[in-house]
Design a protein around this motif. Structure first.
Motif, mmCIF file in Angstrom:
data_model
loop_
_atom_site.group_PDB
_atom_site.id
_atom_site.type_symbol
_atom_site.label_atom_id
_atom_site.label_comp_id
_atom_site.label_asym_id
_atom_site.label_seq_id
_atom_site.Cartn_x
_atom_site.Cartn_y
_atom_site.Cartn_z
ATOM 1 N N PHE A 305 0.703 -1.048 -0.145
ATOM 2 C CA PHE A 305 -0.065 0.126 -0.069
ATOM 3 C C PHE A 305 0.855 1.259 0.045
ATOM 4 C CE2 PHE A 305 -3.035 -3.021 2.381
ATOM 5 C CZ PHE A 305 -3.804 -3.225 1.244
ATOM 6 N N GLU A 307 4.885 2.911 -1.517
ATOM 7 C CA GLU A 307 6.009 3.045 -2.550
ATOM 8 C C GLU A 307 7.171 2.355 -1.895
ATOM 9 O OE1 GLU A 307 7.017 6.073 -5.344
ATOM 10 O OE2 GLU A 307 4.796 6.705 -4.920
ATOM 11 N N GLU A 390 -1.315 5.418 5.138
ATOM 12 C CA GLU A 390 -0.680 4.236 5.000
ATOM 13 C C GLU A 390 -0.634 3.223 6.394
ATOM 14 O OE1 GLU A 390 2.381 5.534 1.814
ATOM 15 O OE2 GLU A 390 2.879 5.661 3.864
ATOM 16 N N ARG A 393 -4.105 1.976 6.337
ATOM 17 C CA ARG A 393 -4.426 0.888 5.242
ATOM 18 C C ARG A 393 -3.793 -0.558 5.741
ATOM 19 N NH1 ARG A 393 -2.733 3.576 -0.471
ATOM 20 N NH2 ARG A 393 -3.998 5.522 -0.445
ATOM 21 N N GLU B 154 -9.074 -1.492 0.071
ATOM 22 C CA GLU B 154 -8.035 -0.505 0.026
ATOM 23 C C GLU B 154 -7.130 -0.808 -1.255
ATOM 24 O OE1 GLU B 154 -6.918 1.522 2.367
ATOM 25 O OE2 GLU B 154 -7.833 0.882 4.076
ATOM 26 N N GLN B 155 -7.102 -2.149 -1.763
ATOM 27 C CA GLN B 155 -6.207 -2.283 -2.874
ATOM 28 C C GLN B 155 -6.844 -1.703 -3.975
ATOM 29 O OE1 GLN B 155 -5.243 -6.667 -2.619
ATOM 30 N NE2 GLN B 155 -3.531 -6.302 -1.440
ATOM 31 N N LEU B 158 -6.164 1.575 -5.022
ATOM 32 C CA LEU B 158 -4.774 1.779 -5.627
ATOM 33 C C LEU B 158 -4.679 1.682 -7.241
ATOM 34 C CD1 LEU B 158 -2.203 -0.165 -3.317
ATOM 35 C CD2 LEU B 158 -3.216 2.235 -3.412
ATOM 36 N N TRP B 159 -5.639 0.903 -7.930
ATOM 37 C CA TRP B 159 -5.739 0.829 -9.309
ATOM 38 C C TRP B 159 -6.888 1.554 -9.948
ATOM 39 C CZ3 TRP B 159 -1.290 -1.401 -10.362
ATOM 40 C CH2 TRP B 159 -0.684 -2.291 -9.317
ATOM 41 N N ARG B 197 -10.002 7.424 3.263
ATOM 42 C CA ARG B 197 -8.769 7.016 2.365
ATOM 43 C C ARG B 197 -8.468 8.175 1.201
ATOM 44 N NH1 ARG B 197 -8.611 5.289 5.687
ATOM 45 N NH2 ARG B 197 -8.471 2.775 5.737
ATOM 46 N N GLU B 200 -7.379 11.300 2.843
ATOM 47 C CA GLU B 200 -5.761 11.144 3.273
ATOM 48 C C GLU B 200 -5.083 11.473 1.981
ATOM 49 O OE1 GLU B 200 -6.910 8.183 6.842
ATOM 50 O OE2 GLU B 200 -6.070 7.257 4.881
ATOM 51 N N SER B 201 -5.579 10.661 0.979
ATOM 52 C CA SER B 201 -4.689 10.626 -0.245
ATOM 53 C C SER B 201 -4.686 12.073 -0.814
ATOM 54 C CB SER B 201 -5.203 9.626 -1.035
ATOM 55 O OG SER B 201 -5.015 9.871 -2.522
ATOM 56 N N GLU B 204 -2.054 13.824 1.255
ATOM 57 C CA GLU B 204 -0.736 13.256 1.300
ATOM 58 C C GLU B 204 0.068 13.236 -0.078
ATOM 59 O OE1 GLU B 204 -1.311 9.463 2.844
ATOM 60 O OE2 GLU B 204 -1.406 10.467 5.184
ATOM 61 N N ARG B 207 3.771 13.370 -0.276
ATOM 62 C CA ARG B 207 4.488 12.765 0.599
ATOM 63 C C ARG B 207 4.741 11.426 0.135
ATOM 64 N NH1 ARG B 207 2.286 13.001 6.443
ATOM 65 N NH2 ARG B 207 4.539 12.037 6.670
ATOM 66 N N HIS B 208 4.944 11.058 -1.160
ATOM 67 C CA HIS B 208 5.408 9.760 -1.590
ATOM 68 C C HIS B 208 4.074 8.645 -1.258
ATOM 69 C CE1 HIS B 208 9.299 11.271 -2.886
ATOM 70 N NE2 HIS B 208 9.411 11.704 -1.576
ATOM 71 N N ALA B 209 2.968 9.220 -1.294
ATOM 72 C CA ALA B 209 2.094 8.130 -0.868
ATOM 73 C C ALA B 209 1.318 7.852 -2.072
ATOM 74 C CB ALA B 209 0.898 9.000 0.258
ATOM 75 N N LEU B 210 1.093 6.598 -2.060
ATOM 76 C CA LEU B 210 0.285 6.232 -3.537
ATOM 77 C C LEU B 210 -1.032 6.855 -3.475
ATOM 78 C CD1 LEU B 210 1.187 2.413 -3.401
ATOM 79 C CD2 LEU B 210 2.069 4.080 -4.693
ATOM 80 N N LYS B 211 -1.789 7.128 -4.671
ATOM 81 C CA LYS B 211 -2.923 7.766 -4.578
ATOM 82 C C LYS B 211 -4.255 6.637 -4.402
ATOM 83 C CE LYS B 211 -0.996 11.414 -7.456
ATOM 84 N NZ LYS B 211 0.473 10.948 -6.916
ATOM 85 N N PHE B 212 -5.098 7.223 -3.853
ATOM 86 C CA PHE B 212 -6.167 6.231 -3.825
ATOM 87 C C PHE B 212 -7.344 6.801 -4.434
ATOM 88 C CE2 PHE B 212 -9.926 4.548 -1.560
ATOM 89 C CZ PHE B 212 -9.543 3.198 -1.462
#
Lengths: 482, 405
Positions: A305, A307, A390, A393, B154-155, B158-159, B197, B200-201, B204, B207-212
């Motif tokens: 979840f 990088e 994170e 998650r 959650e997953q 991400l996609w 989420r 938050e995304s 963030e 901040r190198h967070a993956l986008k949701f």
């Protein structure tokens, strides 16, 4: 240029933005009122962007500064087929910049007849651009050289072929494609865009293998109970129909609609003829992992979840232990060995456990976040701490995991672990010590610092003091749990 | 293919469930090897004769389902023919359609097979293969299964560009009656998980967070299958907007389905009802109207079907009019029937430079007929018009003349 003489300006056919821009520069710097200019376009549209004014105009032009909105308006309006477009645009610019009584913000007065007319023209071009983006259909041709190649035929209303190119380049970068129109053509070979002469419908392929499938899909999305032809025509005017493969299905759909609806309403509700899948329905509720091993398989197979590393570092230790320790996230060494708490912080942690009289083998050790987070800079990995999002998650997994492990006491090492267990971001110092994690089935717990915090303290003195306090905490944990 | 997609039309997920106009991650573009982009502009590829737009390849992975929701053609007690796509089928079809510019992206849903988790995993796999193996940068909307394990949700985020869970019925009681396997608690739990989420995304982002789910989450309710009135519908939507950062709610008019359940009404509600709800929803989100205010325009908690909710409100609040377009503040302008947000923005800019006349207002809006009784301009003041008893008759669309043979 003589400001009193009448000027005749000839621009290229089509959308001659360059030519107009040059003319605009020369004419405005020479203060030529718009009434003194006759604009015309050459008969044959020059699609190769010549846009040169005759040398007689000299090089009197210098760039002029216009508000961005006006620049955008000009770009759109020059694409229009209306022959008067250049005259109207020049009138706008002239009125905004004329030496006496300039209407500097004229373009903002949407109610002014000139501005209104230009806005309507821009709107029409914008609509045409949009329709080209969505109503253009590619057909595949087998090209001996490049293999897969896509060709489309489209008939735009205005001179928008060049203006629209960027959209298709952005969207279909990795394909070879050609767009043919009666107003010019575009050729993309995955590297460079070429603008070509007008084409004919017969230059494009007749059909495509996927059109039947597409038409079938189109037909199936139609709800016969909601037939509304006006709305369809309003959004998809008939002039576009002949180049759209799906529109062939429309007459059939419309004709059959009424009878399909009647049939649906009149048909008696049928009794279910299949057996009720009772077993399967019962099994519905029994989802999710049934054991820690199964949960660990799910975690290992999942994408991170965050990088960083793809390898999940799982918890370690016996079920039903007296104590479970929860850290923040794996580090480099943990990622390499795929085990929790084996890096420098882990070694310090081991030493402290020993001093406090806790046997690590008998405790369960895990992390709030299962993957190491880092940013790759060349060959180096720059470690990153997990964000609040994170941690949240990963929280579901931790909850399940500790549900299986069922420790007597859970110890949060550091703020991230306390966040994961408590459900909200916290600061350690005010809540350090015994704690009840209400969000975690009222799990009895204990909050202390993360051993890596001790490693990061700059002075020896602080490190010693904090290490002693940490060991003290572990001793109290031992007293509480054993 | 009709075997799969034919059903989805009757699932009553409207084709208008289109990508939102403004995505948080705007203008995404594929790399040189990839395919596709999202640019935040209108995306309807075609329109069917029901006037609805076709923008996405909207299919079910399978129309087999263990649930028994009365309003759904694919419920387990229905006699429809069952079919199933493989994950690779969907990936291939999406790519082939996208390359030909037939679609803007994929909208994938599925009947519940085996378990909610198992189904959700399949949906995620499609999105993952599209993104990872095909370099697909186009739009992906996944229907989330609220009963699936939270880590799968959650997953999915991400996609996919957008996630949605259908509320279907606005009250817990209706849900119990019509969709026995669904549970409003798991629906709201999953919505709030996604809402958190997404929020938050957004925070963030740097901040190198993956986008949701960069395009957020949406939902759908069916209008006219149960007894909930319009005020109830709007109140439910208002609650969703406030609690889950959700946008928008889609109102889908119930319409008869083949092989329907006995629990359902046979007739569909007037088509206009869903339209009025959309308009009301719009007033609520962009025009500063409260739910009670909107509902007060109609009678007994139902919106007026003959005229739009803004006009209905204005007719019942005539003391607030006429409004002077040259001086009134934005909030007051937003209340004028016949003036949209864009027209109002133009008026506000233009009136800095000139004093607007009636004709000028006509230049920036769609038509003066509806606006005239409610505004004052430099050269116009409605004298008795605003208070006329037959104003409603004048402004309501005329009933169509029936032809006699």
């Amino acid at each position: 240029m003589d400001p009193t003489a009448h000027q005749y300006i000839e621009l290229n056919g089509g959308a001659d933005l360059q030519g107009f821009r040059q003319a605009l520069r020369i004419l405005t710097w020479s203060n030529i009122p718009h009434e003194q200019i006759t604009w015309s376009v050459s008969a044959a549209p020059d699609l190769f962007g010549g846009g040169q004014l005759p040398a007689a105009y000299g090089s009197a032009g210098r760039p002029i500064i216009l508000p961005r909105d006006v620049g955008d308006l000009i770009k759109l309006v020059v694409c229009h087929t209306e022959p008067q477009k250049y005259a109207l645009l020049y009138e706008l610019v002239w009125r905004m910049r004329r030496p006496h009584d300039p209407e500097l913000r004229l373009y903002e007065v949407a109610s002014d007849p000139l501005v209104h007319r230009l806005n309507m023209m821009a709107k029409s071009v914008r609509r045409d651009l949009h329709k080209m983006h969505v109503f253009l259909r590619f057909r595949e041709v087998n090209d001996l050289v490049v293999g897969e190649r896509f060709v489309a035929w489209f008939e735009p209303e205005h001179f928008i072929v060049e203006e629209t190119a960027q959209f298709f380049v952005d969207r279909f970068t990795s394909l070879d494609w050609t767009i043919l129109t009666p107003k010019g053509s575009l050729w993309w070979d995955r590297i460079e865009l070429a603008i070509g002469p007008p084409a004919q419908r017969s230059d494009a392929p007749e059909t495509d293998a996927f059109e039947i499938g597409w038409r079938t899909y189109y037909q199936s999305t139609f709800n016969p109970a909601r037939t509304n032809l006006n709305q369809m025509r309003q959004h998809m005017p008939k002039k576009y129909w002949r180049n759209l493969p799906e529109t062939q299905a429309i007459p059939g759909l419309v004709n059959a609609a009424a009878s399909r609806v009647d049939e649906m309403i009149e048909r008696e509700t049928m009794m279910p003829i299949r057996k009720m899948p009772a077993k399967a329905i019962a099994a519905l509720t029994e989802q999710g992992p049934a054991s820690l091993a199964e949960l660990n398989r799910i975690i290992s197979a999942s994408d991170p979840f965050l990088e960083g590393s793809n390898k999940a570092v799982l918890g370690e230790g016996p079920l039903h232990p007296a104590i479970a320790f929860v850290g923040e996230q794996p580090g480099d060494l943990e990622d390499l060995q795929v085990r929790p708490f084996v890096g420098p912080a882990g070694q310090l942690f081991d030493r402290a456990l020993e001093e406090a009289g806790i046997d690590r083998q008998k405790a369960y050790v895990t992390n709030a976040v299962k993957h190491v987070k880092f940013v790759q800079r060349g060959k180096r990995r720059i470690p990153q701490s997990p964000t609040a999002g994170e941690i949240e998650r990963y929280r579901w997994w931790l909850q399940k995991e500790l549900g299986f492990v069922q420790p007597k006491l859970v110890v949060a090492l550091g703020a991230s672990a306390a966040h994961a267990l408590g459900g909200k971001a916290v600061t350690i110092s005010p809540i350090r010590g015994q704690h009840r994690f209400d969000g975690f089935n009222h799990q009895p717990g204990y909050i202390t610092v993360h051993p890596s915090y001790l490693l990061r303290l700059p002075s020896e003195e602080d490190r010693d003091r904090e290490y002693k306090a940490f060991v003290q905490d572990l001793k109290r944990v031992r007293a509480l749990a054993l | 293919m009709r075997a799969y997609t034919g059903r989805s039309a009757y699932l009553r997920t409207p084709q208008s469930m289109m990508p939102p106009a403004r995505q948080r991650r705007k203008n995404r573009q594929a790399g040189p090897k990839g395919l596709g982009s999202t640019d935040g502009n209108g995306i309807c590829r075609a329109y069917t004769p029901d006037g609805r737009c076709v923008s996405l390849l909207k299919i079910l992975l399978t129309n087999f389902c263990l649930y028994d929701c009365a309003y759904c053609i694919n419920r387990r007690s229905s006699n429809v023919e069952h079919a199933r796509f493989t994950v690779d089928d969907v990936v291939k079809l999406t790519i082939a359609f996208y390359k030909r510019n037939y679609i803007e992206g994929l909208f994938l849903s599925s009947g519940i097979i085996q378990t909610p988790d198992c189904t959700m995993e399949q949906l995620i796999l499609v999105a993952k293969k599209l993104r990872r193996d095909e370099g697909f940068a186009g739009y992906i909307h996944l229907k989330t299964i609220p009963e699936a394990s939270p880590w799968l949700i959650e997953q999915a985020g991400l996609w996919a560009d957008r996630l949605s869970i259908n509320l279907e019925l606005p009250t817990q009681d209706s849900l119990k009656a019509y969709a026995p396997e669904k549970d409003s608690v798991s629906i709201t739990n999953a919505m709030s998980q996604m809402g958190e989420r997404i929020a938050e995304s957004t925070e963030e982002i740097s901040r190198h967070a993956l986008k949701f789910a960069p395009a957020g989450q949406s939902t759908q309710v069916i209008v006219g299958a149960d007894a909930t009135n319009d005020a109830g519908m709007l109140a439910a939507s208002a609650g969703l907007y406030a609690s889950y950062g959700l946008s928008p709610v889609h109102y889908s008019a119930f319409s008869p389905i083949p092989d329907s359940s006995k629990a359902l009404p046979i007739k569909s509600p007037p088509l206009q009802r869903a339209n009025r709800l959309y308009q009301a929803d719009w007033l609520f989100r962009y025009y500063g109207f409260g739910v009670e205010e909107i509902a007060s325009g109609g009678e007994g908690g139902m919106l007026d079907l003959d005229i739009d909710p803004k006009l209905a409100w204005a007719l019942k609040n005539r003391d607030r009019f006429p409004v002077d377009v040259n001086t009134a503040d934005r909030e007051a302008l937003l209340r004028i029937p016949g003036l949209g947000v864009r027209a109002i923005d133009r008026i506000i800019i233009a009136r800095r430079h000139t004093s607007l006349r009636l004709e000028d207002v006509g230049c920036v809006c769609a038509g003066l007929k509806r606006v005239r009784p409610f505004i004052i301009t430099a050269d116009w003041r409605p004298t008795a018009e605003t208070d006329r008893a037959d104003l409603r008759q004048q402004l309501a669309p005329q009933p169509k003349q029936l032809s006699l043979f």
